[in-house]
Design a protein around this motif. Structure first.
Motif, PDB file in Angstrom:
ATOM      1  N   GLY A  87       0.814  -1.209   0.000  1.00 53.84           N
ATOM      2  CA  GLY A  87       0.000   0.000   0.000  1.00 53.84           C
ATOM      3  C   GLY A  87       0.848   1.260   0.000  1.00 53.84           C
ATOM      4  O   GLY A  87       0.550   2.230  -0.712  1.00 53.84           O
ATOM      5  N   ALA A  88       1.905   1.269   0.805  1.00 50.94           N
ATOM      6  CA  ALA A  88       2.791   2.438   0.852  1.00 50.94           C
ATOM      7  C   ALA A  88       3.477   2.656  -0.481  1.00 50.94           C
ATOM      8  O   ALA A  88       3.697   3.803  -0.902  1.00 50.94           O
ATOM      9  CB  ALA A  88       3.821   2.256   1.961  1.00 50.94           C
ATOM     10  N   ALA A  89       3.822   1.576  -1.175  1.00 53.39           N
ATOM     11  CA  ALA A  89       4.464   1.709  -2.480  1.00 53.39           C
ATOM     12  C   ALA A  89       3.489   2.177  -3.555  1.00 53.39           C
ATOM     13  O   ALA A  89       3.885   2.845  -4.521  1.00 53.39           O
ATOM     14  CB  ALA A  89       5.085   0.375  -2.887  1.00 53.39           C
ATOM     15  N   LEU A  90       2.210   1.831  -3.400  1.00 56.14           N
ATOM     16  CA  LEU A  90       1.219   2.241  -4.394  1.00 56.14           C
ATOM     17  C   LEU A  90       0.880   3.724  -4.305  1.00 56.14           C
ATOM     18  O   LEU A  90       0.572   4.360  -5.322  1.00 56.14           O
ATOM     19  CB  LEU A  90      -0.069   1.430  -4.212  1.00 56.14           C
ATOM     20  N   ARG A  91       0.925   4.284  -3.113  1.00 51.91           N
ATOM     21  CA  ARG A  91       0.460   5.662  -2.942  1.00 51.91           C
ATOM     22  C   ARG A  91       1.215   6.674  -3.800  1.00 51.91           C
ATOM     23  O   ARG A  91       0.589   7.525  -4.432  1.00 51.91           O
ATOM     24  CB  ARG A  91       0.526   6.066  -1.473  1.00 51.91           C
TER      25      ARG A  91
END
Length: 286
Positions: A87-91
């Motif tokens: 999720g952190a990488a997608l943001r």
């Protein structure tokens, strides 16, 4: 051997901790609407978010500890770490373009499969990791962590008996509405701390209904386009790739088999004159 995919369960202490964190969060976010003009909190509006930033991580630690006590084993913590990292990488992929943030649909699906408690912790941890990754650490971060935790938790509270295409439609509608709710909650911090035109600015001590009108005007003028982009992308991703991802998450949950209980039934070796019995291993989370 039988395995079933279930959300990470919540015990009474976990529920109490979640309620406590939510109440403190609502008080910390919504105080401007109800503070009197002469109240000390109004005189120190710039200090309140920092105090809130110090308290919130402690409360989240309580939530994590109680959920660990009632339902999160090492495998659940590992899955939490993987999903938070993804999720952190997608943001950052779309955060600078019209509010297009693909992490939101992952939070919806994860909260749906793994339950409200897991969803709340995942949302908060993901936002924290994302802030570290993008350099977005600041006094606004606790509000974002709470809002994302509520966003993912809400998906876990949706009716459990819906499957197939209907489930994707329900999750899409929820993601669309909740994306606007997320933007509205996080806007409260900027509205109080940033000076704006008279019709949009927060007025300390003004009646709550008047400040709500100003806040609605502020949201419409500053973030409606961003919220719409976020909501639309969440719907598109949920409908297009939500099915395979839901199946993958449920498969991973079954294989991890959180809180598996092993019971042995019958003798391991057969007694004289009797055929040996098999050893049965039962996995159950109920």
């Amino acid at each position: 051997m039988t395995t079933r995919s279930h959300p990470v369960r919540l015990g009474p202490r976990s529920v109490a901790a979640l309620v406590l964190v939510s109440l403190v969060g609502l008080a910390g976010i919504g105080w401007p609407l109800f503070a009197d003009a002469g109240a000390a909190v109004t005189d120190h509006a710039a200090d309140a978010p920092w105090l809130f930033a110090l308290i919130l991580p402690l409360l989240i630690a309580v939530v994590v500890a109680t959920i660990a006590d009632c339902g999160m084993d090492a495998k659940a913590v590992a899955m939490l770490g993987v999903l938070a990292a993804v999720g952190a990488a997608l943001r950052p992929l779309g955060a600078g373009t019209a509010g297009l943030e693909p992490m939101f649909f992952l939070m919806v699906l994860s909260g749906r499969v793994l339950g409200p408690g897991f969803g709340f912790v995942l949302g908060a941890v993901t936002m924290f990791a994302s802030a570290l990754l993008t350099g977005g650490v600041g006094p606004w971060m606790p509000t974002q962590m709470l809002a994302m935790g509520w966003f993912a938790m809400g998906a876990g509270l949706l009716p459990a008996g819906v499957r197939g295409r209907r489930e994707l439609l329900v999750l899409s509608v929820y993601g669309f509405v909740a994306a606007f709710a997320y933007g509205t909650v996080t806007n409260l911090y900027g509205w109080v701390t940033i000076g704006l035109a008279p019709g949009l600015s927060f007025v300390p001590g003004a009646p709550a209904d008047e400040n709500l009108v100003r806040f609605a005007a502020y949201v419409l003028a500053t973030s409606l386009g961003w919220d719409l982009g976020r909501a639309a992308l969440t719907v598109v991703l949920t409908l297009s790739v939500g099915g395979p991802l839901l199946r993958a998450l449920r498969r991973a949950t079954r294989r991890a088999n959180f809180e598996a209980q092993v019971t042995f039934e019958g003798p391991v070796e057969g007694s004289a004159g009797e055929a040996p019995h098999r050893t049965h291993v039962t996995y159950d989370r109920t």
